[in-house]
Design a protein around this motif. Sequence first.
Motif, PDB file in Angstrom:
ATOM      1  N   GLN A 113       0.834  -1.210   0.000  1.00 46.17           N
ATOM      2  CA  GLN A 113       0.000   0.000   0.000  1.00 46.17           C
ATOM      3  C   GLN A 113       0.870   1.262   0.000  1.00 46.17           C
ATOM      4  O   GLN A 113       0.551   2.260  -0.649  1.00 46.17           O
ATOM      5  CB  GLN A 113      -0.913  -0.015   1.240  1.00 46.17           C
ATOM      6  CG  GLN A 113      -1.721   1.255   1.449  1.00 46.17           C
ATOM      7  CD  GLN A 113      -2.883   1.375   0.461  1.00 46.17           C
ATOM      8  OE1 GLN A 113      -3.796   0.549   0.443  1.00 46.17           O
ATOM      9  NE2 GLN A 113      -2.848   2.411  -0.369  1.00 46.17           N
ATOM     10  N   ASP A 114       1.993   1.200   0.703  1.00 43.46           N
ATOM     11  CA  ASP A 114       2.886   2.357   0.758  1.00 43.46           C
ATOM     12  C   ASP A 114       3.413   2.711  -0.637  1.00 43.46           C
ATOM     13  O   ASP A 114       3.556   3.902  -0.963  1.00 43.46           O
ATOM     14  CB  ASP A 114       4.050   2.047   1.716  1.00 43.46           C
ATOM     15  CG  ASP A 114       4.949   3.250   1.887  1.00 43.46           C
ATOM     16  OD1 ASP A 114       4.408   4.345   2.159  1.00 43.46           O
ATOM     17  OD2 ASP A 114       6.174   3.105   1.732  1.00 43.46           O
ATOM     18  N   HIS A 115       3.711   1.708  -1.449  1.00 46.11           N
ATOM     19  CA  HIS A 115       4.158   2.005  -2.818  1.00 46.11           C
ATOM     20  C   HIS A 115       3.046   2.657  -3.626  1.00 46.11           C
ATOM     21  O   HIS A 115       3.299   3.575  -4.405  1.00 46.11           O
ATOM     22  CB  HIS A 115       4.631   0.725  -3.511  1.00 46.11           C
ATOM     23  CG  HIS A 115       5.885   0.168  -2.912  1.00 46.11           C
ATOM     24  ND1 HIS A 115       5.913  -1.045  -2.264  1.00 46.11           N
ATOM     25  CD2 HIS A 115       7.138   0.674  -2.832  1.00 46.11           C
ATOM     26  CE1 HIS A 115       7.138  -1.262  -1.812  1.00 46.11           C
ATOM     27  NE2 HIS A 115       7.894  -0.238  -2.140  1.00 46.11           N
ATOM     28  N   VAL A 116       1.828   2.175  -3.435  1.00 46.90           N
ATOM     29  CA  VAL A 116       0.705   2.795  -4.146  1.00 46.90           C
ATOM     30  C   VAL A 116       0.622   4.267  -3.749  1.00 46.90           C
ATOM     31  O   VAL A 116       0.465   5.146  -4.612  1.00 46.90           O
ATOM     32  CB  VAL A 116      -0.622   2.071  -3.828  1.00 46.90           C
ATOM     33  CG1 VAL A 116      -1.798   2.788  -4.481  1.00 46.90           C
ATOM     34  CG2 VAL A 116      -0.554   0.623  -4.296  1.00 46.90           C
ATOM     35  N   ASN A 117       0.774   4.547  -2.460  1.00 48.11           N
ATOM     36  CA  ASN A 117       0.716   5.944  -2.003  1.00 48.11           C
ATOM     37  C   ASN A 117       1.821   6.780  -2.657  1.00 48.11           C
ATOM     38  O   ASN A 117       1.568   7.905  -3.101  1.00 48.11           O
ATOM     39  CB  ASN A 117       0.858   6.019  -0.480  1.00 48.11           C
ATOM     40  CG  ASN A 117      -0.261   5.281   0.248  1.00 48.11           C
ATOM     41  OD1 ASN A 117      -1.283   4.938  -0.359  1.00 48.11           O
ATOM     42  ND2 ASN A 117      -0.074   5.031   1.536  1.00 48.11           N
ATOM     43  N   GLN A 118       3.031   6.223  -2.704  1.00 48.84           N
ATOM     44  CA  GLN A 118       4.148   6.980  -3.298  1.00 48.84           C
ATOM     45  C   GLN A 118       3.914   7.231  -4.786  1.00 48.84           C
ATOM     46  O   GLN A 118       4.199   8.317  -5.291  1.00 48.84           O
ATOM     47  CB  GLN A 118       5.459   6.203  -3.144  1.00 48.84           C
ATOM     48  CG  GLN A 118       5.992   6.132  -1.729  1.00 48.84           C
ATOM     49  CD  GLN A 118       7.307   5.342  -1.694  1.00 48.84           C
ATOM     50  OE1 GLN A 118       8.251   5.657  -2.409  1.00 48.84           O
ATOM     51  NE2 GLN A 118       7.352   4.310  -0.881  1.00 48.84           N
TER      52      GLN A 118
ATOM     53  N   LYS B 213       1.061   7.259  -6.374  1.00 50.90           N
ATOM     54  CA  LYS B 213      -0.077   8.181  -6.524  1.00 50.90           C
ATOM     55  C   LYS B 213       0.404   9.624  -6.317  1.00 50.90           C
ATOM     56  O   LYS B 213       0.069  10.525  -7.095  1.00 50.90           O
ATOM     57  CB  LYS B 213      -1.151   7.809  -5.504  1.00 50.90           C
ATOM     58  CG  LYS B 213      -2.414   8.642  -5.586  1.00 50.90           C
ATOM     59  CD  LYS B 213      -3.226   8.243  -6.794  1.00 50.90           C
ATOM     60  CE  LYS B 213      -4.469   9.144  -6.947  1.00 50.90           C
ATOM     61  NZ  LYS B 213      -5.139   8.913  -8.232  1.00 50.90           N
ATOM     62  N   ALA B 214       1.218   9.811  -5.278  1.00 50.48           N
ATOM     63  CA  ALA B 214       1.734  11.153  -4.985  1.00 50.48           C
ATOM     64  C   ALA B 214       2.629  11.658  -6.118  1.00 50.48           C
ATOM     65  O   ALA B 214       2.778  12.863  -6.312  1.00 50.48           O
ATOM     66  CB  ALA B 214       2.513  11.132  -3.666  1.00 50.48           C
TER      67      ALA B 214
ATOM     68  N   TRP C  96      -5.912  -2.092  -3.791  1.00 51.24           N
ATOM     69  CA  TRP C  96      -5.226  -0.835  -3.452  1.00 51.24           C
ATOM     70  C   TRP C  96      -5.207   0.112  -4.650  1.00 51.24           C
ATOM     71  O   TRP C  96      -5.437   1.309  -4.521  1.00 51.24           O
ATOM     72  CB  TRP C  96      -3.776  -1.104  -3.033  1.00 51.24           C
ATOM     73  CG  TRP C  96      -3.598  -1.924  -1.806  1.00 51.24           C
ATOM     74  CD1 TRP C  96      -4.415  -1.983  -0.715  1.00 51.24           C
ATOM     75  CD2 TRP C  96      -2.496  -2.824  -1.545  1.00 51.24           C
ATOM     76  NE1 TRP C  96      -3.891  -2.861   0.215  1.00 51.24           N
ATOM     77  CE2 TRP C  96      -2.724  -3.378  -0.261  1.00 51.24           C
ATOM     78  CE3 TRP C  96      -1.354  -3.195  -2.260  1.00 51.24           C
ATOM     79  CZ2 TRP C  96      -1.836  -4.293   0.312  1.00 51.24           C
ATOM     80  CZ3 TRP C  96      -0.477  -4.108  -1.691  1.00 51.24           C
ATOM     81  CH2 TRP C  96      -0.722  -4.641  -0.424  1.00 51.24           C
TER      82      TRP C  96
ATOM     83  N   ALA D  63      -7.022   3.772  -5.218  1.00 46.76           N
ATOM     84  CA  ALA D  63      -6.236   4.974  -5.537  1.00 46.76           C
ATOM     85  C   ALA D  63      -6.596   5.508  -6.924  1.00 46.76           C
ATOM     86  O   ALA D  63      -5.973   6.452  -7.397  1.00 46.76           O
ATOM     87  CB  ALA D  63      -4.747   4.650  -5.483  1.00 46.76           C
TER      88      ALA D  63
END
Length: 483
Positions: free
Chosen positions: A88-93, A95-96, A136, A140
Amino acid sequence: MHLLCSFVFALASVRLALGSLPGKIYGVNLGSWLVLEAWMLPAEWEAMGGQSCADCTSCIATESAFATAYPNTVDEEFAKHWSTWFTQDHVNQLKAAGINTVRVPLGYWIVEALVDRPAEAYPRGGIKFLSQGLQWLRDADMRVILDHHALPGVQTPGQMFTGNCTSDVQFYTPYNYGRALTWTAVMTALSHIHPNFASVFALEAINEPIMDASMTPGYGTFQQNFVKTVRAMELLLGIPISGFTLDLPEPLSSLNLTSAFSMASASDKTGLFSAEVTQAIQSAIPILLGMEVDLGLSDILNLGLLQSHGGGWEPLTTNFMDINWQYDNPSNPASAAIGPQGYDNHLYYSSCLQGVADANPDAYMQSTCNLDRVQNDAALGNSPLWFGEWALPTQFNATDDFLFMWADAQKLAYSQGAGWLYWNFKVETSDAAGDLGRQWQRTFTRSYLEGLARGYLTQDPSAVHNPHVCDPYKTNSTGSSRK
Ligand SMILES: *[C@@H]1O[C@H](CO)[C@@H](O)[C@H](O)[C@H]1NC(C)=O
Ligand SMILES: *[C@@H]1O[C@H](CO)[C@@H](O)[C@H](O)[C@H]1NC(C)=O
Ligand SMILES: *[C@@H]1O[C@H](CO)[C@@H](O)[C@H](O)[C@H]1NC(C)=O
Ligand SMILES: *[C@@H]1O[C@H](CO)[C@@H](O)[C@H](O)[C@H]1NC(C)=O
């Protein structure tokens, strides 16, 4: 594993496929996740029990060699890898960083029923991790290309990305084309039925077949059967395909997939149900039923339930490597199209196979700045075209200045088409991966997140450092004008 407890989805919660292509693809590959390539994570691979060797046929360098060597622990080892390599953290990165699309390389073995054990050995259990990752990505709002990256029988010799490094290529045979079509039918159905798959918009038939078309007999027919399999399955699920109707004696809503399929194939009015397609769907139905528990679905074949929450579904975009991937009288994938279709080209200047430009900075810039693949493909009907793999490895010691310029130039070139997907979203950061130097062998030039951190890649993927980077390199003969 705690993330994977299975939820039973009420069909009422089905989110409909997000459908079509993003306006411009700014993407990355999720490489080495569900098809592991040891060169991208040498330290982790060694810790798992893998090996590295100059000739990948001669040691434990691939998933199948690993599964053969460690039959009792392979599933556990890979579950660890699958749950940590992409999170999930990679998806957040991502996405950002403005990434709007990912390409997910998959092996045929993610559909476990297709693996001929014990002759073929692969880790089990990947499908649940795929489903979790897709959830995930869907949440996103990122679009997904499912890429059949490693084919049954192996589609190209001596490559770790096929999951089995061998010179004995057996993909281009009726039996293995058949297994690939069954895989296609399963993935098509899941993409439309499973809520986690809602952001899948494209299904890629095969990653990087052998470039010499004279060595891929039957590939053109396979391309046609691939498209027909996708469209036949979609019609059976009640998704409208322009120009085709099933015309069954009963409405789909009163049927299940099995009964709809037997009626449709028994008196085919669409021309879609070739012998190969019929066989593929027939094989796919029990496989889908067998996935209900793992994927937390129930009543998966009930078309009435599906229909009652349907409407507004988009067909998938079928996706092939473009015609220019092959030489020696290649088949044209454009002639297989029914409904939306997209084309994929891969460009690595460091690849000896591709031999794109001389090994110096000026030659690289000259080549990239005058790239005419989008136009050449369009002339053969291969449009929209995206660049599904590219990166910054070079055959010489590149300076920072060069990497800034060349990253800009490649993004400008590929954005003339439908966009691009970097290979890869990340690589391992370790001494073994060698993130200290700058030669092409150094893996960091393959990491999007590392490229962002080092500044070669802009925080906004649609931007470049210098929109005029190509001005000095444009040859005048092409007559192409700059935006
Ligand atoms: C690897 O591929 C070869 C040739 O297709 C095949 O004979 C062999 O069984 C495969 N090995 C595994 C472990 O799948
Ligand atoms: C599908 O429908 C047919 C006809 O109604 C029925 O015989 C069959 O058992 C059903 N299959 C499944 C898997 O529900
Ligand atoms: C690249 O740089 C490294 C480290 O300075 C050096 O060892 C290597 O020989 C260079 N390679 C080339 C092709 O110039
Ligand atoms: C292209 O034309 C410009 C202006 O006529 C000239 O200065 C430049 O050298 C030419 N470039 C090449 C690569 O021939």
